[in-house]
Write a protein that holds these residues in place. Structure first.
Motif, PDB file in Angstrom:
ATOM      1  N   LYS A   5       1.610   2.704   3.092  1.00  0.00           N
ATOM      2  CA  LYS A   5       0.577   1.995   2.341  1.00  0.00           C
ATOM      3  C   LYS A   5      -0.666   2.879   2.361  1.00  0.00           C
ATOM      4  CE  LYS A   5       2.232  -2.664   3.386  1.00  0.00           C
ATOM      5  NZ  LYS A   5       1.901  -3.982   4.006  1.00  0.00           N
ATOM      6  N   ILE A   6      -1.084   3.319   1.178  1.00  0.00           N
ATOM      7  CA  ILE A   6      -2.179   4.295   1.082  1.00  0.00           C
ATOM      8  C   ILE A   6      -3.327   3.696   0.283  1.00  0.00           C
ATOM      9  CG2 ILE A   6      -2.806   6.640   0.452  1.00  0.00           C
ATOM     10  CD1 ILE A   6       0.230   7.263   0.341  1.00  0.00           C
ATOM     11  N   LEU A   7      -4.493   3.679   0.889  1.00  0.00           N
ATOM     12  CA  LEU A   7      -5.703   3.196   0.228  1.00  0.00           C
ATOM     13  C   LEU A   7      -6.523   4.392  -0.237  1.00  0.00           C
ATOM     14  CD1 LEU A   7      -7.875   1.079  -0.498  1.00  0.00           C
ATOM     15  CD2 LEU A   7      -8.635   1.165   1.895  1.00  0.00           C
ATOM     16  N   PHE A   8      -6.722   4.494  -1.536  1.00  0.00           N
ATOM     17  CA  PHE A   8      -7.532   5.566  -2.109  1.00  0.00           C
ATOM     18  C   PHE A   8      -8.923   5.017  -2.424  1.00  0.00           C
ATOM     19  CE2 PHE A   8      -3.174   6.826  -3.165  1.00  0.00           C
ATOM     20  CZ  PHE A   8      -3.153   8.122  -2.661  1.00  0.00           C
ATOM     21  N   ARG A  41      -3.329   1.152  -3.125  1.00  0.00           N
ATOM     22  CA  ARG A  41      -4.469   0.413  -3.663  1.00  0.00           C
ATOM     23  C   ARG A  41      -5.554   1.458  -3.952  1.00  0.00           C
ATOM     24  NH1 ARG A  41      -0.964  -2.691  -3.503  1.00  0.00           N
ATOM     25  NH2 ARG A  41      -0.925  -4.865  -2.761  1.00  0.00           N
ATOM     26  N   THR A  42      -6.261   1.280  -5.044  1.00  0.00           N
ATOM     27  CA  THR A  42      -7.236   2.280  -5.487  1.00  0.00           C
ATOM     28  C   THR A  42      -8.562   1.608  -5.825  1.00  0.00           C
ATOM     29  OG1 THR A  42      -5.434   3.589  -6.443  1.00  0.00           O
ATOM     30  CG2 THR A  42      -7.664   4.136  -7.140  1.00  0.00           C
ATOM     31  N   PHE A  43      -9.659   2.166  -5.308  1.00  0.00           N
ATOM     32  CA  PHE A  43     -11.001   1.613  -5.530  1.00  0.00           C
ATOM     33  C   PHE A  43     -11.950   2.691  -6.041  1.00  0.00           C
ATOM     34  CE2 PHE A  43      -9.250  -1.588  -2.812  1.00  0.00           C
ATOM     35  CZ  PHE A  43      -9.979  -2.749  -3.024  1.00  0.00           C
ATOM     36  N   LEU A 135      -7.557  -8.999   0.738  1.00  0.00           N
ATOM     37  CA  LEU A 135      -6.246  -8.819   0.129  1.00  0.00           C
ATOM     38  C   LEU A 135      -5.117  -8.989   1.146  1.00  0.00           C
ATOM     39  CD1 LEU A 135      -6.943  -5.699  -2.137  1.00  0.00           C
ATOM     40  CD2 LEU A 135      -6.412  -8.007  -2.936  1.00  0.00           C
ATOM     41  N   ARG A 136      -5.472  -9.033   2.426  1.00  0.00           N
ATOM     42  CA  ARG A 136      -4.483  -9.139   3.521  1.00  0.00           C
ATOM     43  C   ARG A 136      -3.472  -7.994   3.432  1.00  0.00           C
ATOM     44  NH1 ARG A 136      -5.054 -14.025   6.055  1.00  0.00           N
ATOM     45  NH2 ARG A 136      -6.163 -15.657   4.892  1.00  0.00           N
ATOM     46  N   TRP A 137      -4.007  -6.834   3.214  1.00  0.00           N
ATOM     47  CA  TRP A 137      -3.195  -5.623   3.030  1.00  0.00           C
ATOM     48  C   TRP A 137      -3.618  -4.625   4.091  1.00  0.00           C
ATOM     49  CZ3 TRP A 137      -3.950  -0.494   0.967  1.00  0.00           C
ATOM     50  CH2 TRP A 137      -2.767   0.127   0.519  1.00  0.00           C
ATOM     51  N   VAL A 138      -2.648  -4.050   4.811  1.00  0.00           N
ATOM     52  CA  VAL A 138      -2.949  -3.185   5.949  1.00  0.00           C
ATOM     53  C   VAL A 138      -2.538  -1.748   5.626  1.00  0.00           C
ATOM     54  CG1 VAL A 138      -2.543  -2.774   8.399  1.00  0.00           C
ATOM     55  CG2 VAL A 138      -2.572  -5.125   7.515  1.00  0.00           C
ATOM     56  N   PRO A 139      -3.502  -0.884   5.305  1.00  0.00           N
ATOM     57  CA  PRO A 139      -3.156   0.499   4.942  1.00  0.00           C
ATOM     58  C   PRO A 139      -2.764   1.349   6.149  1.00  0.00           C
ATOM     59  CG  PRO A 139      -5.534   0.221   4.939  1.00  0.00           C
ATOM     60  CD  PRO A 139      -4.947  -1.140   5.197  1.00  0.00           C
ATOM     61  N   PRO A 164      -7.713  -6.141  12.461  1.00  0.00           N
ATOM     62  CA  PRO A 164      -6.273  -5.882  12.333  1.00  0.00           C
ATOM     63  C   PRO A 164      -5.911  -5.016  11.131  1.00  0.00           C
ATOM     64  CG  PRO A 164      -6.663  -8.189  12.878  1.00  0.00           C
ATOM     65  CD  PRO A 164      -8.003  -7.581  12.598  1.00  0.00           C
ATOM     66  N   SER A 165      -6.693  -5.087  10.063  1.00  0.00           N
ATOM     67  CA  SER A 165      -6.395  -4.311   8.854  1.00  0.00           C
ATOM     68  C   SER A 165      -6.535  -2.815   9.076  1.00  0.00           C
ATOM     69  CB  SER A 165      -7.332  -4.733   7.708  1.00  0.00           C
ATOM     70  OG  SER A 165      -7.086  -6.067   7.335  1.00  0.00           O
TER      71      SER A 165
END
Length: 265
Positions: A5-8, A41-43, A135-139, A164-165
């Protein structure tokens, strides 16, 4: 290779802003990782130059509504989303009337840097990190690109370290060429302090944060560094090497190289 899981967290993404090395990588890298099977996910900031109708942006009500306090002032956080049709990559936009929707990017109509660019970067960083929590998403990996994301590593490793995220998240910073003309002013340090990102942690840095000082801050709290351009700030590259961090040299065949770097970090 295990899927991640990659957060950009990007300063610029084409086609929402004009093409340059930073905005093109902001578009192509998430697309490449998505095609390789990773969850992304991208911001980016919702710069005032972005045409919302043409880009088909719409507000995400369930994610909007939070207020972030910057310099003792409440600033409403608005989240918008759109999809890049050619790549099927969804992009979340951090918006605020004071900082973004009525402004251009780093510079105003006369070409001068905005005097509150530092506060804008702080709002953007905290806005992204708070939204990802919602979003309850853990990168597994957070990849920061552009000076607007430079305070993210500090916050992930301090202010949000117990969340926790982000407890086990690795942070990677890409180095690009300088895109700031002026420093961020002496007030930036005061505004930057937040939760466990305490003022004493900022003591080693100059009072006036310029592009290089901002880069050093990002490097100090990152787990790995990528040379994302053939020409980057040599002082920052040297600084990263002196810190002993894993560094990925510049490569045009970035997809496989970046994926391997994520795996080994």
């Amino acid at each position: 290779m295990a899927k991640k899981k990659i957060l950009f967290i990007n300063q610029e993404i084409s086609p929402y802003v004009e093409d340059n090395k930073l905005s093109i990588m902001g578009r192509e890298l998430p697309h490449a990782m998505q095609d390789l099977g990773h969850e992304i996910r991208t911001f980016m900031p919702k710069w005032g130059t972005i045409n919302e109708r043409r880009g088909q942006l719409h507000e995400v009500q369930r994610l909007s509504g939070m207020n972030l306090i910057i310099d003792d002032t409440d600033h409403p956080l608005i989240i918008k989303v759109a999809s890049i049709q050619s790549s099927r990559v969804a992009v979340y936009f951090i918006d605020n009337e004071d900082y973004f929707s009525k402004r251009r990017m780093a510079t105003d109509e006369t070409g001068e840097d905005y005097p509150d660019n530092g506060e804008r970067a702080i709002f953007f960083a905290r806005g992204v990190l708070e939204t990802v929590k919602k979003l309850r998403w853990v990168p597994d990996v957070i990849h920061c690109q552009g000076w607007m994301s430079a305070v993210v590593p500090l916050y992930v490793k301090t202010a949000y370290a117990d969340e926790p995220s982000y407890a086990n998240t690795k942070v990677i910073t890409s180095l690009f060429t300088n895109s700031l003309k002026k420093d961020l002013g002496q007030k930036f340090k005061k505004c930057l302090a937040f939760r466990d990102a305490k003022p004493e942690l900022l003591a080693p840095y100059k009072d006036n944060f310029g592009f290089e000082e901002l880069g050093k801050l990002a490097i100090d709290y990152s787990d790995g560094i990528i040379q994302a351009d053939s020409e980057v700030n040599k002082k920052l590259l040297k600084y990263a090497k002196q810190k002993g961090l894993p560094i990925l040299p510049y490569t045009e065949d970035f997809a496989s190289a970046y994926e391997e770097f994520y795996e080994n970090i």
